[in-house]
Design an enzyme around this catalytic site. Structure first.
Site, short mmCIF file in Angstrom:
data_model
loop_
_atom_site.label_atom_id
_atom_site.label_comp_id
_atom_site.label_asym_id
_atom_site.label_seq_id
_atom_site.Cartn_x
_atom_site.Cartn_y
_atom_site.Cartn_z
CG HIS A 150 -1.97 -1.07 1.17
ND1 HIS A 150 -2.78 -1.34 2.24
CD2 HIS A 150 -2.32 -1.94 0.19
CE1 HIS A 150 -3.59 -2.35 1.93
NE2 HIS A 150 -3.32 -2.73 0.69
CG PHE A 166 1.06 -9.92 4.67
CD1 PHE A 166 1.09 -10.27 6.01
CD2 PHE A 166 0.88 -10.94 3.73
CE1 PHE A 166 0.94 -11.59 6.41
CE2 PHE A 166 0.75 -12.26 4.13
CZ PHE A 166 0.77 -12.58 5.48
CB CYS A 167 0.26 -3.06 4.30
SG CYS A 167 -0.08 -2.58 6.01
CB ALA A 168 0.29 -6.39 -0.10
#
Length: 427
Positions: free
Chosen positions: A132, A378-380
């Site tokens: 992100h 995982f901020c993805a």
């Protein structure tokens, strides 16, 4: 929850790891009672501080002073330290003549800074596979999100088609990761840079996961900018880097308005204020800089350079094999990958376990074995949803997420081996 400073010391001599880090003898409680030495296997989120970094920061701390703002001895010393750190990072990244190194708070901060400097009409091209930090900063630009490729060739071809079809043919920027924070897989950065430049676009490399594991040469990769974070590079003191070309940054309004960024400020007769802004690094480094963070990053760069990336990578590849081969015969475990099991990668592996929620599995590793890993998306989020086959689903990070194990130059062999045993026992 309390922290005992007595245990936060360097590794015991018997621990096998190329670079000593803090915390290798820290013990944590188990759900069953008793304590065990903590196995920190979440380097992809934040790596522990190198002992050398800690020692260098402690040695400087009594001499801390203002930077660029004083004639006193400590101020001059601190300014020299800060600027020397800038030169060390430029050498670590093999920057070109004329490139500049800006100190920021993190990779996220670096890419948001660059986003504010985009020229009018700039179009941004970014794969949906990005963290992100590199997926989301481009809010004031026209963004083209590219589908997740399943090979290096597909990544290059996808970018080629997107850039060839853009209209109007104005300024453009490609943003790509060097190593995935989900799969650890290396991306074909040099090939993507060649495609970008062939179509008149520029490229920024998110090296947050790459720089701690792999040499990063701005010159050889031919990227226009590179960004990374200190806290993933064994220097957790709240600092990051944006390095590369100067023109867009010099033409943009300062990222922050304030002291240091301004060359001259004067009141006008009508009551307003006229401001002349600096060019170069000072333009986007307003306020008192994080000299401790910059010094820590420089210390980590020197330590990694001295250790030698070839040796570090060879050991890391062996630890990756320990995990993959140790769990190969466990059918409930499925590793996530874009480019295939044989793709080159850094020490980051994510997997799902049939019959387990990701948070429950991570909690069991912690409570029963003293092992710290990451779980979730995982901020993805788009990438994890693609890899787990959950595209279009609206479930929570817990129901759609995975488990991630990550390690590096400070990880003892025993911690990785304990992780493999724990997973096998839990499943």
């Amino acid at each position: 929850m309390s922290v005992s400073t007595a245990t936060a010391t360097a590794a015991a001599p018997s621990v096998r790891a190329p670079l000593p880090v803090l915390g290798l003898d820290v013990t944590v409680p188990l759900a069953s009672g008793g304590e065990v030495t903590y196995a920190a296997l979440d380097y992809a989120a934040s790596a522990p501080a190198l002992q050398r970094v800690w020692d260098d920061v402690a040695a400087y701390a009594p001499y801390y002073g203002s930077v660029h703002r004083g004639a006193g001895y400590l101020s001059q010393l601190s300014t020299d330290l800060f600027e020397n750190a800038r030169r060390t990072v430029a050498e670590f990244l093999d920057c070109r003549t004329g490139d500049q190194v800006l100190f920021t708070r993190s990779t996220t901060d670096s890419l948001n800074l660059l986003a504010t400097a985009l020229p009018d009409g700039c179009e941004v091209f970014v794969f949906e596979t990005e963290h992100h930090a590199s997926l989301l900063p481009w809010r004031n630009a026209r963004v083209t999100f590219l589908d997740a490729p399943r090979s290096h060739r597909a990544a290059v071809d996808t970018l080629e088609r997107a850039l060839a079809g853009r209209d109007p043919h104005g300024p453009a920027l490609v943003c790509v990761t060097g190593a995935s924070n989900v799969t650890g897989e290396l991306w074909p950065v040099r090939e993507l840079a060649a495609v970008a430049h062939a179509h008149g676009a520029r490229i920024v490399l998110d090296a947050a996961q790459l720089a701690p594991h792999h040499p990063v040469s701005v010159r050889e990769l031919d990227v226009d900018w590179v960004a990374f974070s200190g806290h993933k590079l064994y220097a957790p003191f709240g600092s990051g880097v944006l390095a590369g070309r100067t023109d867009w940054l010099d033409e943009a309004e300062p990222y922050l308005a304030g002291g240091g960024a301004s060359r001259r400020v004067a009141r006008r007769q009508d009551g307003g204020v006229d401001v002349e802004w600096h060019e170069g690094v000072a333009r986007h480094e307003a306020g008192s800089p994080n000299v401790i963070g910059a010094h820590a990053i420089a210390s980590a760069c020197k330590a990694l350079g001295s250790a030698g990336f070839d040796a570090l990578r060879a050991r890391e590849e062996r630890l990756i094999r320990v995990v993959r081969e140790g769990l190969a015969d466990v059918p409930e475990v499925r590793f996530l990958s874009l480019f295939g099991d044989d793709a080159a990668r850094v020490g980051v592996l994510s997997f799902v376990v049939e019959g387990w929620k990701s948070s429950s599995f991570a909690a069991a590793l912690s409570g029963s074995y003293g092992i710290g890993v990451r779980d979730g998306l995982f901020c993805a989020h788009p990438l994890v949803r693609v890899l787990t086959g959950a595209e279009g689903e609206c479930g929570s990070a817990d129901s759609l997420g995975a488990i991630r194990v990550s390690f590096g130059a400070g990880t003892p062999d025993e911690h990785v081996e304990r992780f493999v045993r724990a997973v096998r026992e839990l499943v």
